[in-house]
Design an enzyme around this catalytic site. Sequence first.
Site, PDB file in Angstrom:
ATOM      1  N   ARG A  34      -3.271   5.662   1.015  1.00 49.51           N
ATOM      2  CA  ARG A  34      -2.952   4.726   2.104  1.00 49.51           C
ATOM      3  C   ARG A  34      -3.307   5.281   3.478  1.00 49.51           C
ATOM      4  O   ARG A  34      -3.689   4.528   4.386  1.00 49.51           O
ATOM      5  CB  ARG A  34      -1.463   4.369   2.049  1.00 49.51           C
ATOM      6  N   ILE A  60      -1.115  -2.994   9.173  1.00 46.69           N
ATOM      7  CA  ILE A  60      -1.171  -2.779   7.725  1.00 46.69           C
ATOM      8  C   ILE A  60       0.265  -3.001   7.256  1.00 46.69           C
ATOM      9  O   ILE A  60       1.211  -2.474   7.846  1.00 46.69           O
ATOM     10  CB  ILE A  60      -1.701  -1.357   7.392  1.00 46.69           C
ATOM     11  N   SER A  61       0.457  -3.829   6.209  1.00 47.12           N
ATOM     12  CA  SER A  61       1.804  -4.200   5.780  1.00 47.12           C
ATOM     13  C   SER A  61       2.581  -3.011   5.244  1.00 47.12           C
ATOM     14  O   SER A  61       2.003  -2.016   4.809  1.00 47.12           O
ATOM     15  CB  SER A  61       1.725  -5.281   4.694  1.00 47.12           C
ATOM     16  N   GLN A  62       3.910  -3.157   5.255  1.00 44.04           N
ATOM     17  CA  GLN A  62       4.808  -2.167   4.647  1.00 44.04           C
ATOM     18  C   GLN A  62       4.416  -1.982   3.164  1.00 44.04           C
ATOM     19  O   GLN A  62       4.127  -2.968   2.488  1.00 44.04           O
ATOM     20  CB  GLN A  62       6.216  -2.753   4.771  1.00 44.04           C
ATOM     21  N   PRO A  63       4.410  -0.750   2.663  1.00 42.95           N
ATOM     22  CA  PRO A  63       4.005  -0.534   1.265  1.00 42.95           C
ATOM     23  C   PRO A  63       4.762  -1.421   0.264  1.00 42.95           C
ATOM     24  O   PRO A  63       4.158  -1.987  -0.658  1.00 42.95           O
ATOM     25  CB  PRO A  63       4.321   0.946   1.030  1.00 42.95           C
TER      26      PRO A  63
END
Length: 219
Positions: A34, A60-63
């Site tokens: 990531r 970038i979205s939260q995992p």
Amino acid sequence: MEYAIARRRMVERQIVAKGIQDPLVIEAMKRVPRHRFVEEALWAQAYGDYPLPIGDKQTISQPFMVALMTQALELRGGEKVLEIGTGSGYQAAILSQIASRVYSVERISRLARRARQVLDEIGCTNVNIKLSDGTIGWESEAPFDGIVVTAGSPKVPSHYLEQLTIGGRLIIPVGGRGSQVLKCIVRQSSDEFKEENLLGCRFVPLIGKDGWSEGEGGL
Ligand code: SAH
């Protein structure tokens, strides 16, 4: 090496401990680096439990959100999947570990170019990126077994419903500009759809013909 350790911890604490169970999703999250999808100054934060800026006012979205959306697609391998909002390319990379072909649309050229470069560098050869308004889907490649929209939409654009296979699943945040409900819509026949709300969420706005207009207000 230290990133591999941080990544393993991320998967244990933010993905598995929070209820993600699909082994294909867990494996993909363990594999994809990531940190490569954010600028180098943010690499140390790349495995934290939050979204991160990627420039151009995008994130970038939260995992966990990436894992949840991928799990909701119920991929088993071999599928053709469409993503709207390439952004950093991270969600596309996760999808590419499971699906056989990933199509991803981004409206901001700098992000599309950067995502292409990172995906090439880490060897994700089954991802196609198009620079375009994704609110109309990707007609020439339809139908898709799954469509995942990673920006918040005021409504469900009809093109997405039309571009699903029978049995195909659409995962989309729908609601106001600042907060939405993540919906899962399954195409049961050519004209029947089943809809389920998964959880509340906050995505950047989907901007385009069937989404928000740039700079437009909203709830
Ligand atoms: N999936 C991304 C998250 C990106 S944030 C990731 O893994 O990093 C959402 C992205 O959607 C932004 O990059 C934004 O530019 C893009 N976007 C917004 N409206 C769009 C549209 N109509 N078509 C394509 N991309 C759009």
